[in-house]
Design a protein around this motif. Structure first.
Motif, short mmCIF file in Angstrom:
data_model
loop_
_atom_site.label_atom_id
_atom_site.label_comp_id
_atom_site.label_asym_id
_atom_site.label_seq_id
_atom_site.Cartn_x
_atom_site.Cartn_y
_atom_site.Cartn_z
N PRO A 83 0.81 -1.23 0.00
CA PRO A 83 0.00 0.00 0.00
C PRO A 83 0.84 1.27 0.00
O PRO A 83 0.36 2.32 -0.42
N TYR A 84 2.07 1.21 0.49
CA TYR A 84 2.96 2.37 0.52
C TYR A 84 4.30 1.97 -0.13
O TYR A 84 4.57 0.79 -0.36
N THR A 85 5.10 2.97 -0.42
CA THR A 85 6.46 2.67 -0.88
C THR A 85 7.33 2.27 0.31
O THR A 85 6.95 2.49 1.46
N TYR A 149 5.32 5.61 -7.46
CA TYR A 149 6.57 4.87 -7.39
C TYR A 149 7.08 4.63 -8.81
O TYR A 149 6.37 4.88 -9.80
N ASP A 150 8.31 4.17 -8.89
CA ASP A 150 8.89 3.77 -10.18
C ASP A 150 8.93 2.25 -10.20
O ASP A 150 9.68 1.62 -9.44
N ASN A 158 1.35 4.58 -10.18
CA ASN A 158 0.75 4.77 -8.86
C ASN A 158 -0.36 3.76 -8.58
O ASN A 158 -1.22 4.00 -7.74
N PHE A 159 -0.37 2.64 -9.31
CA PHE A 159 -1.42 1.63 -9.13
C PHE A 159 -1.05 0.68 -8.00
O PHE A 159 0.09 0.23 -7.90
#
Length: 397
Positions: A83-85, A149-150, A158-159
């Protein structure tokens, strides 16, 4: 007439008592025991099919393989699943406890959601105290847009499979001292912790098959030199040697180079055991008739080893390699835990456990020990899988 007699005599056998030729009893097909379909299928099967049938009977190993496949399927899609980086911080949620997932709010079914959190500092204990705010309901979103994110460091995206609601949080396993999500860290950490074993074992297999192959095939002086080299490496204490070599890596290296360096170190120090197994097998197989026939036909030693000898025990090499992967995962975890391996911003399970070195922190914030759970599961799964493969590859079982 004579030709017919010669034809009959060709099928006669000599009587040891009289020396005369006698005609044996005619062949009776009914006297031959017929094979069942299952027996025919077994005798016509290849070596790998027989291994698979034997492996399927080892239920624990089979389920361990399924668990490992699920773990490794997460590796290429860590950014999407989390859910987060990995290093995303929240200054308002330092050491936040795990949030509970609810389905009912005031007796009504809402679906999966979390309540908001309020925080304040306890003056006596000097720590943040979080409580649920039941007036704030944040539904959990699925297949949604969230933190950017990359993907694999290449494609901006951003999915996410799961996301917090707008204005809410979703800390399923709590946060660390900098407000980083522990659950997301576990998913990102699997990428490095799981692949370090695969790459390290690949290096170990190449070195083990090379040195073990030449020692077992040529013997003599070459065998003695390789054996002495193996004995020297195995006499050195493993963990201190790992620590010394890891500490020698330049601190100016990027996380990628540090990761590659740790992987090479683990691979270079793990090959002696496999080399001895390969050597012992080749010492037995090189005397077989098919190996001698290949030599007499002019095949070079490299081709004899590669094409004729090594395929005879490939299954044993796979089983041995499977049992070596857990040791490498634990080695990387130990080095990163001692701050001698990977470091932030790289994320592995060992790097995350580095946060839990202080026993007082573990007592107050026990969720920081969450990386221990996947480490135990993966190590046990690899050990059970290796046992199952070893039994399946054993021709006497």
């Amino acid at each position: 007439m004579s030709s017919a007699r010669e034809k009959d005599a060709a099928t006669d056998i000599a009587d040891p008592d009289s020396g005369h030729y006698v005609n044996p009893e005619p062949f009776n097909p009914a006297s031959v025991e017929m094979l069942t379909p299952e027996q025919e299928r077994y005798y016509q099967a290849s070596q790998w099919q027989i291994m698979w049938w034997k492996f399927r009977r080892h239920k624990i190993a089979l389920w361990s393989g399924v668990i490992l496949i699920l773990f490794y399927l997460n590796v290429p899609f860590a950014e999407i699943i989390a859910p987060y980086t990995a290093n995303e911080r929240s200054n308002d949620h330092l050491f936040a406890p795990p949030q509970k997932v609810h389905f009912f709010h005031e007796g009504e079914f809402v679906g999966p959601f979390v309540y908001g959190m309020t925080s304040e500092i306890d003056i006596e204990t000097v720590k943040w105290v979080f409580t649920e705010d039941r007036t704030q309901v944040y539904p959990i979103r699925f297949f949604c847009r969230g933190s950017e994110y990359d993907f694999w460091g290449l494609v901006p995206w951003n999915f996410h499979v799961i996301c917090p609601a707008k204005g809410g949080t979703l800390y399923l396993l709590g946060t660390d001292r900098l407000g980083r999500d522990v659950y997301s860290g576990l998913i990102y950490g699997a990428r490095l912790s799981l692949t370090v074993g695969i790459i390290g074992v690949t290096i170990s297999i190449v070195l083990g098959m090379f040195f073990g192959g030449i020692a077992g095939y040529f013997g003599g002086l070459i065998d003695s030199v390789v054996q002495r080299m193996i004995e020297i490496l195995r006499s050195l204490p493993e963990l201190p040697l790992w620590m010394a070599l890891s500490a020698a890596l330049p601190v100016t290296w990027s996380p990628v180079w540090i990761y590659l360096g740790i992987t090479v170190i683990l691979g270079l120090l793990d090959w002696p055991g496999l080399a001895r197994a390969v050597r012992s097998k080749l010492l037995a197989l090189r005397e077989e008739e098919y190996a001698r026939a290949a030599v007499l036909m002019g095949a070079k030693p490299g081709r004899v080893i590669r094409k004729h000898l090594l395929p005879g025990f490939t299954s044993h090499i796979i089983a041995s390699a499977t049992l070596s992967i857990p040791a490498m995962i634990l080695g990387e975890t130990a080095l990163s835990f001692l701050n001698l391996g990977l470091r932030r911003p790289a994320v592995s399970w060992g790097v995350m456990l580095n946060e839990a070195q202080d026993i007082s922190v573990i007592v107050v914030y026990p969720w920081l020990m969450a990386p221990v759970v996947p480490i135990i599961i993966v190590v046990l799964a690899f050990n059970f899988l290796g046992d199952g493969l070893r039994d399946a590859a054993d021709p006497y079982k």
